[in-house]
Motif scaffolding. Structure first.
Motif, PDB file in Angstrom:
ATOM      1  N   TYR A   1      -4.256 103.032 -26.615  1.00 38.41           N
ATOM      2  CA  TYR A   1      -3.274 103.287 -25.420  1.00 38.41           C
ATOM      3  C   TYR A   1      -1.926 103.271 -25.695  1.00 38.41           C
ATOM      4  O   TYR A   1      -1.137 104.001 -25.237  1.00 38.41           O
ATOM      5  CB  TYR A   1      -3.437 102.027 -24.288  1.00 38.41           C
ATOM      6  N   ARG A   2      -1.454 102.391 -26.674  1.00 34.89           N
ATOM      7  CA  ARG A   2      -0.090 102.353 -27.200  1.00 34.89           C
ATOM      8  C   ARG A   2       0.306 103.612 -28.024  1.00 34.89           C
ATOM      9  O   ARG A   2       1.028 104.049 -27.795  1.00 34.89           O
ATOM     10  CB  ARG A   2       0.171 101.132 -27.980  1.00 34.89           C
ATOM     11  N   TRP A   3      -0.936 104.017 -28.856  1.00 33.75           N
ATOM     12  CA  TRP A   3      -0.512 105.238 -29.503  1.00 33.75           C
ATOM     13  C   TRP A   3      -0.310 106.629 -28.840  1.00 33.75           C
ATOM     14  O   TRP A   3       0.342 107.450 -29.024  1.00 33.75           O
ATOM     15  CB  TRP A   3      -1.496 105.309 -30.640  1.00 33.75           C
TER      16      TRP A   3
ATOM     17  N   TRP B   1      -1.389 108.320 -16.981  1.00 34.15           N
ATOM     18  CA  TRP B   1      -2.824 108.923 -17.203  1.00 34.15           C
ATOM     19  C   TRP B   1      -2.904 109.138 -18.459  1.00 34.15           C
ATOM     20  O   TRP B   1      -4.193 109.092 -18.938  1.00 34.15           O
ATOM     21  CB  TRP B   1      -3.019 110.072 -16.220  1.00 34.15           C
ATOM     22  N   ILE B   2      -2.128 109.754 -19.509  1.00 37.64           N
ATOM     23  CA  ILE B   2      -2.113 109.813 -20.809  1.00 37.64           C
ATOM     24  C   ILE B   2      -2.558 108.870 -21.482  1.00 37.64           C
ATOM     25  O   ILE B   2      -3.515 108.755 -22.350  1.00 37.64           O
ATOM     26  CB  ILE B   2      -0.958 110.462 -21.358  1.00 37.64           C
ATOM     27  N   ARG B   3      -1.874 107.487 -21.296  1.00 38.36           N
ATOM     28  CA  ARG B   3      -2.231 106.537 -22.174  1.00 38.36           C
ATOM     29  C   ARG B   3      -3.521 105.813 -21.628  1.00 38.36           C
ATOM     30  O   ARG B   3      -4.367 105.373 -22.535  1.00 38.36           O
ATOM     31  CB  ARG B   3      -1.275 105.272 -21.908  1.00 38.36           C
ATOM     32  N   LEU B   4      -3.993 105.968 -20.572  1.00 35.53           N
ATOM     33  CA  LEU B   4      -5.373 105.384 -19.823  1.00 35.53           C
ATOM     34  C   LEU B   4      -6.426 106.333 -20.482  1.00 35.53           C
ATOM     35  O   LEU B   4      -7.423 105.615 -20.802  1.00 35.53           O
ATOM     36  CB  LEU B   4      -5.355 105.359 -18.346  1.00 35.53           C
ATOM     37  N   ALA B   5      -6.027 107.480 -20.410  1.00 30.85           N
ATOM     38  CA  ALA B   5      -7.016 108.448 -21.155  1.00 30.85           C
ATOM     39  C   ALA B   5      -7.448 108.336 -22.610  1.00 30.85           C
ATOM     40  O   ALA B   5      -8.406 107.994 -23.078  1.00 30.85           O
ATOM     41  CB  ALA B   5      -6.849 109.666 -20.667  1.00 30.85           C
ATOM     42  N   GLY B   6      -6.256 107.902 -23.298  1.00 30.10           N
ATOM     43  CA  GLY B   6      -6.444 107.748 -24.533  1.00 30.10           C
ATOM     44  C   GLY B   6      -7.106 106.514 -25.039  1.00 30.10           C
ATOM     45  O   GLY B   6      -7.968 106.319 -25.717  1.00 30.10           O
ATOM     46  N   GLY B   7      -6.836 105.312 -24.102  1.00 30.07           N
ATOM     47  CA  GLY B   7      -7.310 104.119 -24.549  1.00 30.07           C
ATOM     48  C   GLY B   7      -8.854 103.978 -24.076  1.00 30.07           C
ATOM     49  O   GLY B   7      -9.809 103.700 -24.696  1.00 30.07           O
ATOM     50  N   GLY B   8      -9.037 104.707 -22.859  1.00 33.23           N
ATOM     51  CA  GLY B   8     -10.516 104.725 -22.355  1.00 33.23           C
ATOM     52  C   GLY B   8     -11.276 105.449 -23.478  1.00 33.23           C
ATOM     53  O   GLY B   8     -12.410 104.900 -23.579  1.00 33.23           O
ATOM     54  N   LEU B   9     -10.875 106.708 -23.716  1.00 33.92           N
ATOM     55  CA  LEU B   9     -11.727 107.432 -24.865  1.00 33.92           C
ATOM     56  C   LEU B   9     -11.822 106.633 -26.026  1.00 33.92           C
ATOM     57  O   LEU B   9     -13.094 106.651 -26.620  1.00 33.92           O
ATOM     58  CB  LEU B   9     -11.055 108.630 -25.025  1.00 33.92           C
ATOM     59  N   ALA B  10     -11.024 106.009 -26.651  1.00 36.21           N
ATOM     60  CA  ALA B  10     -11.235 105.378 -27.828  1.00 36.21           C
ATOM     61  C   ALA B  10     -12.451 104.093 -27.487  1.00 36.21           C
ATOM     62  O   ALA B  10     -13.319 103.660 -28.297  1.00 36.21           O
ATOM     63  CB  ALA B  10      -9.923 104.468 -28.216  1.00 36.21           C
TER      64      ALA B  10
END
Length: 253
Positions: free
Chosen positions: A165-167, A176-185
């Motif tokens: 999420y932070r990356w 939505w970009i941060r949420l998508a990244g955190g959710g996918l990981a």
């Protein structure tokens, strides 16, 4: 300055009350399903031993009666709540400065939500609990080890989600970009572990599915009550203006 000791005491107190209320929930919502499962087990045992001599068919009496087990439920949830509240306070003191929020209350709620997901929800989805009368006693060690391993992986999955999420902020400030990244990981870590760990299903085909899932949801509800009360209770006892000291800083002081 609120010291680590003060935060710890507050965690223990909140954990005690959360454990008592969680025990009340488990008593009301879970105990009837346990009694029903035991009745099914006893009925099955009576069917298998029908026609045998009483001495051969008899089984030893349980060390603790059902009445004693019901009272012990509150003791167990209270002790578990106190221990969890202490660990929660330690985690809050150590991680507070890493949580990117100016509100201590939001930090406590976020930490409780992360703990519930990693410690409770991730293991539950892979290895949902069964009533005491269901399961093979010979596999209890295997089931315990795999459950604890799933718990650790759940916490690692939460950490991976937060790190991603932070990356993801490097690619833009859109939420939505941060949420998508955190959710996918998070999802990728959990799915990979689910595929690697063995499946364990010892529920007999004749056991009522409705009763099984009623017990499982009651167990999940007990944990949800415990973590919700712990999060909101601890959030109510901390103030965003409080300066938190770590255990090392408290000892140095």
């Amino acid at each position: 300055m609120r010291t680590f000791g003060n935060l710890l005491v507050r965690g223990l107190i909140v954990g005690l009350f959360a454990g008592l209320l969680a025990g009340t929930f488990a008593y009301v919502m879970g105990e009837p399903h346990i009694d029903a499962a035991i009745a099914i087990e006893q009925a099955g045992g009576a069917a298998h031993t029908h026609g045998e001599e009483p001495a051969a068919a008899g089984e030893p009496e349980p060390l603790v009666s059902r009445t004693g087990q019901r009272f012990g439920l509150f003791l167990a949830t209270s002790l578990y709540g106190v221990a969890l509240g202490g660990l929660f306070a330690v985690a809050f003191a150590l991680l507070r400065r890493r949580l990117r929020t100016s509100s201590d209350s939001y930090a406590a709620l976020g930490l409780a939500a992360a703990g519930f997901v990693g410690i409770v929800l991730v293991p539950f989805l892979k290895y949902p609990p069964n009533p005491p009368a269901v399961g093979d006693p010979e596999t209890i060690t295997k089931r315990t080890v795999t459950y604890l391993l799933t718990l650790v992986i759940g916490l690692l999955a939460v950490w991976a989600g937060v790190a991603a999420y932070r990356w993801a902020q490097r690619f833009g400030d859109a939420p939505w970009i941060r949420l998508a990244g955190g959710g996918l990981a998070f999802v990728a870590t959990v799915v990979a572990v689910y595929l690697i760990l063995p499946a364990i299903n010892e529920v007999p085909g004749s056991f009522p599915a409705t009763l099984l899932w009623q017990f499982r949801f009651a167990s999940l509800g007990t944990q949800a009550v415990l973590w919700t009360l712990l999060g909101f209770g601890y959030a109510a006892l901390v103030d965003r203006r409080t300066q938190v000291t770590s255990p090392a800083e408290s000892a140095a002081a």
